[in-house]
Design a protein around this motif. Structure first.
Motif, PDB file in Angstrom:
ATOM      1  N   GLY A   1       1.156   0.464   2.417  1.00  0.00           N
ATOM      2  CA  GLY A   1      -0.089   0.330   1.671  1.00  0.00           C
ATOM      3  C   GLY A   1       0.035  -0.682   0.544  1.00  0.00           C
ATOM      4  O   GLY A   1      -0.832  -1.534   0.352  1.00  0.00           O
ATOM      5  N   ILE A   2       1.143  -0.584  -0.199  1.00  0.00           N
ATOM      6  CA  ILE A   2       1.377  -1.518  -1.299  1.00  0.00           C
ATOM      7  C   ILE A   2       1.546  -2.935  -0.764  1.00  0.00           C
ATOM      8  O   ILE A   2       0.982  -3.893  -1.296  1.00  0.00           O
ATOM      9  CB  ILE A   2       2.623  -1.094  -2.104  1.00  0.00           C
ATOM     10  CG1 ILE A   2       2.370   0.251  -2.791  1.00  0.00           C
ATOM     11  CG2 ILE A   2       2.998  -2.164  -3.122  1.00  0.00           C
ATOM     12  CD1 ILE A   2       3.599   0.847  -3.459  1.00  0.00           C
TER      13      ILE A   2
ATOM     14  N   ILE B   1      -9.115   0.128  -4.495  1.00  0.00           N
ATOM     15  CA  ILE B   1      -9.699   1.458  -4.266  1.00  0.00           C
ATOM     16  C   ILE B   1      -8.934   2.150  -3.138  1.00  0.00           C
ATOM     17  O   ILE B   1      -8.578   3.330  -3.228  1.00  0.00           O
ATOM     18  CB  ILE B   1     -11.194   1.343  -3.893  1.00  0.00           C
ATOM     19  CG1 ILE B   1     -11.981   0.708  -5.028  1.00  0.00           C
ATOM     20  CG2 ILE B   1     -11.774   2.706  -3.516  1.00  0.00           C
ATOM     21  CD1 ILE B   1     -13.402   0.338  -4.647  1.00  0.00           C
ATOM     22  N   TYR B   2      -8.693   1.373  -2.058  1.00  0.00           N
ATOM     23  CA  TYR B   2      -7.913   1.898  -0.934  1.00  0.00           C
ATOM     24  C   TYR B   2      -6.518   2.317  -1.391  1.00  0.00           C
ATOM     25  O   TYR B   2      -6.025   3.390  -1.014  1.00  0.00           O
ATOM     26  CB  TYR B   2      -7.790   0.836   0.165  1.00  0.00           C
ATOM     27  CG  TYR B   2      -6.527   0.969   0.987  1.00  0.00           C
ATOM     28  CD1 TYR B   2      -6.428   1.909   2.009  1.00  0.00           C
ATOM     29  CD2 TYR B   2      -5.401   0.168   0.715  1.00  0.00           C
ATOM     30  CE1 TYR B   2      -5.258   2.063   2.739  1.00  0.00           C
ATOM     31  CE2 TYR B   2      -4.233   0.309   1.441  1.00  0.00           C
ATOM     32  CZ  TYR B   2      -4.156   1.255   2.447  1.00  0.00           C
ATOM     33  OH  TYR B   2      -3.005   1.411   3.166  1.00  0.00           O
TER      34      TYR B   2
ATOM     35  N   HIS C   1      -4.627   5.771  -0.936  1.00  0.00           N
ATOM     36  CA  HIS C   1      -3.382   5.769  -0.159  1.00  0.00           C
ATOM     37  C   HIS C   1      -2.268   6.487  -0.921  1.00  0.00           C
ATOM     38  O   HIS C   1      -1.512   7.282  -0.344  1.00  0.00           O
ATOM     39  CB  HIS C   1      -2.979   4.326   0.148  1.00  0.00           C
ATOM     40  CG  HIS C   1      -1.731   4.195   0.955  1.00  0.00           C
ATOM     41  ND1 HIS C   1      -1.682   4.448   2.318  1.00  0.00           N
ATOM     42  CD2 HIS C   1      -0.464   3.845   0.594  1.00  0.00           C
ATOM     43  CE1 HIS C   1      -0.462   4.252   2.760  1.00  0.00           C
ATOM     44  NE2 HIS C   1       0.304   3.898   1.740  1.00  0.00           N
ATOM     45  N   VAL C   2      -2.179   6.230  -2.216  1.00  0.00           N
ATOM     46  CA  VAL C   2      -1.148   6.870  -3.042  1.00  0.00           C
ATOM     47  C   VAL C   2      -1.393   8.382  -3.116  1.00  0.00           C
ATOM     48  O   VAL C   2      -0.454   9.180  -3.022  1.00  0.00           O
ATOM     49  CB  VAL C   2      -1.115   6.262  -4.457  1.00  0.00           C
ATOM     50  CG1 VAL C   2      -0.211   7.079  -5.379  1.00  0.00           C
ATOM     51  CG2 VAL C   2      -0.619   4.820  -4.399  1.00  0.00           C
TER      52      VAL C   2
ATOM     53  N   ILE D   1     -11.806   2.473   4.783  1.00  0.00           N
ATOM     54  CA  ILE D   1     -12.188   2.028   3.446  1.00  0.00           C
ATOM     55  C   ILE D   1     -11.549   0.683   3.127  1.00  0.00           C
ATOM     56  O   ILE D   1     -12.187  -0.200   2.531  1.00  0.00           O
ATOM     57  CB  ILE D   1     -11.802   3.093   2.387  1.00  0.00           C
ATOM     58  CG1 ILE D   1     -12.718   4.312   2.543  1.00  0.00           C
ATOM     59  CG2 ILE D   1     -11.876   2.536   0.976  1.00  0.00           C
ATOM     60  CD1 ILE D   1     -12.337   5.489   1.672  1.00  0.00           C
ATOM     61  N   TYR D   2     -10.298   0.491   3.539  1.00  0.00           N
ATOM     62  CA  TYR D   2      -9.632  -0.805   3.343  1.00  0.00           C
ATOM     63  C   TYR D   2     -10.415  -1.906   4.051  1.00  0.00           C
ATOM     64  O   TYR D   2     -10.707  -2.952   3.457  1.00  0.00           O
ATOM     65  CB  TYR D   2      -8.203  -0.756   3.889  1.00  0.00           C
ATOM     66  CG  TYR D   2      -7.517  -2.107   3.868  1.00  0.00           C
ATOM     67  CD1 TYR D   2      -6.907  -2.569   2.712  1.00  0.00           C
ATOM     68  CD2 TYR D   2      -7.501  -2.928   4.996  1.00  0.00           C
ATOM     69  CE1 TYR D   2      -6.288  -3.819   2.679  1.00  0.00           C
ATOM     70  CE2 TYR D   2      -6.899  -4.169   4.974  1.00  0.00           C
ATOM     71  CZ  TYR D   2      -6.294  -4.610   3.813  1.00  0.00           C
ATOM     72  OH  TYR D   2      -5.702  -5.861   3.776  1.00  0.00           O
ATOM     73  N   GLY D   3     -10.738  -1.673   5.322  1.00  0.00           N
ATOM     74  CA  GLY D   3     -11.471  -2.683   6.084  1.00  0.00           C
ATOM     75  C   GLY D   3     -12.820  -2.997   5.469  1.00  0.00           C
ATOM     76  O   GLY D   3     -13.238  -4.154   5.407  1.00  0.00           O
ATOM     77  N   LEU D   4     -13.494  -1.957   4.983  1.00  0.00           N
ATOM     78  CA  LEU D   4     -14.803  -2.125   4.360  1.00  0.00           C
ATOM     79  C   LEU D   4     -14.670  -2.928   3.059  1.00  0.00           C
ATOM     80  O   LEU D   4     -15.478  -3.835   2.805  1.00  0.00           O
ATOM     81  CB  LEU D   4     -15.408  -0.744   4.079  1.00  0.00           C
ATOM     82  CG  LEU D   4     -16.920  -0.625   4.013  1.00  0.00           C
ATOM     83  CD1 LEU D   4     -17.558  -1.089   5.323  1.00  0.00           C
ATOM     84  CD2 LEU D   4     -17.322   0.813   3.714  1.00  0.00           C
ATOM     85  N   CYS D   5     -13.676  -2.601   2.261  1.00  0.00           N
ATOM     86  CA  CYS D   5     -13.470  -3.302   0.991  1.00  0.00           C
ATOM     87  C   CYS D   5     -13.147  -4.781   1.197  1.00  0.00           C
ATOM     88  O   CYS D   5     -13.701  -5.646   0.501  1.00  0.00           O
ATOM     89  CB  CYS D   5     -12.329  -2.643   0.198  1.00  0.00           C
ATOM     90  SG  CYS D   5     -12.748  -1.033  -0.503  1.00  0.00           S
TER      91      CYS D   5
END
Length: 317
Positions: free
Chosen positions: A247-248, A271-272, A276-277, A305-309
């Motif tokens: 994630g990082i 935000i993702y 994730h954390v 959410i990652y893809g959306l962001c």
């Protein structure tokens, strides 16, 4: 409360009729489709913004929404195909035991779908994916046939061989990151930039988190079954750090968006990273057992959410 919900869920699952619509819906695993959608979303957004200057210079639209839709539909069908293949072969090979399984229940193991019916479904979804992907030759050239063939071949090889050798994470990086993001971009502009490659690698890392938590949950049963996943190789402690690290790493790689004039595509995914954390801390706290399935669902949510962001960050210039 949770135990009551679990009992009600098990009673509902027990009433599922063999080869019914609900059985097939469960076999398709709709929650996993976020992993298919996100790479295409990111590749499409990158292609769209890079196509605009070319469109203005040429005076005609070079970006095709139909090609983007075909890429998305192909990804969806291939994901469902992969889920069917995994369901069938894991049960046929005896690695999916309904009694000892920790993960979400599987259609063949539970008797919701007959093995013969699943064979036919695998053939149907494989053929459907090929039919959907064929028109992409018009946009991307004959090389699309090779790409499609590789997707189909490795779809089978993952479950039957490569996941047992600890290569699942490599395949996720390639076929859920580099290939879908880059090819979605390529069919539009017939090239691939360094920004696209870095974005595709970041996408692959984000989606690999889903495989990591899945294999972390199953580490003991996988070891007993002779399935040497990466988590089995490196151990529980390193596996937890790996989950946090992907994630990082993905967010750091997203710095390429900022350098190319799209700072929101770098900052919005923070935000993702927060989510994730939080999921990582939950995995660390739960550590073992079926309760980790909650983290599996959260990870799928985080991926979307990652893809959306990233997509919103790229399109909001």
């Amino acid at each position: 409360m949770q135990s009551s919900i679990r009992i009600m869920s098990m009673m509902e699952e027990a009433r599922i009729k063999t080869d019914s619509l609900k059985a097939w819906l469960l076999a398709a695993r709709p929650k996993t489709l976020s992993g298919a959608a996100v790479p295409v979303m990111i590749g499409t957004a990158l292609a769209y913004i890079d196509a605009q200057p070319i469109t203005q210079a040429m005076g005609e639209q070079v970006f095709s929404w139909l090609a983007a839709a075909l890429c998305l539909l192909f990804a969806f069908v291939m994901q469902i195909d992969a889920n069917f293949i995994n369901d069938f072969f894991d049960f046929a090979n005896g690695t999916d035991d309904a009694e000892t399984r920790l993960g979400p229940r599987r259609a063949c193991a539970q008797g919701w779908v007959k093995l013969d019916s699943m064979k036919k479904a695998i053939a149907a979804t494989t053929c459907l994916a090929c039919v959907i992907g064929l028109p992409l030759v018009w946009y991307g050239g004959l090389e699309m046939i090779l790409i499609g063939a590789l997707c189909v071949v490795f779809c089978f090889l993952y479950t039957t061989h490569l996941s047992y050798m600890g290569l699942g994470d490599v395949l996720v990086l390639v076929f859920f990151g580099i290939v879908p993001v880059s090819i979605t971009y390529y069919v539009q502009l017939h090239t691939v930039t360094w920004q696209v490659l870095l974005a595709s690698l970041a996408c692959g890392l984000v989606i690999d988190a889903l495989l990591i938590v899945n294999n972390f949950r199953d580490r003991d049963t996988d070891r007993e079954a002779g399935k040497t996943t990466l988590i089995v190789r490196v151990g529980s402690k390193a596996g937890l750090q790996l989950y946090l690290g992907v994630g990082i790493g993905a967010v750091i790689l997203g710095g390429t968006f900022w350098l190319n004039g799209h700072p929101l595509a770098f900052f919005l995914p923070l935000i993702y990273l927060v989510l994730h954390v939080f999921t990582y801390l939950k995995i660390k706290r739960i550590y073992k057992g079926k309760a980790l399935n909650l983290c599996l669902g959260e990870t799928a949510r985080n991926i979307f959410i990652y893809g959306l962001c990233v997509t919103i960050g790229l399109l909001l210039v």
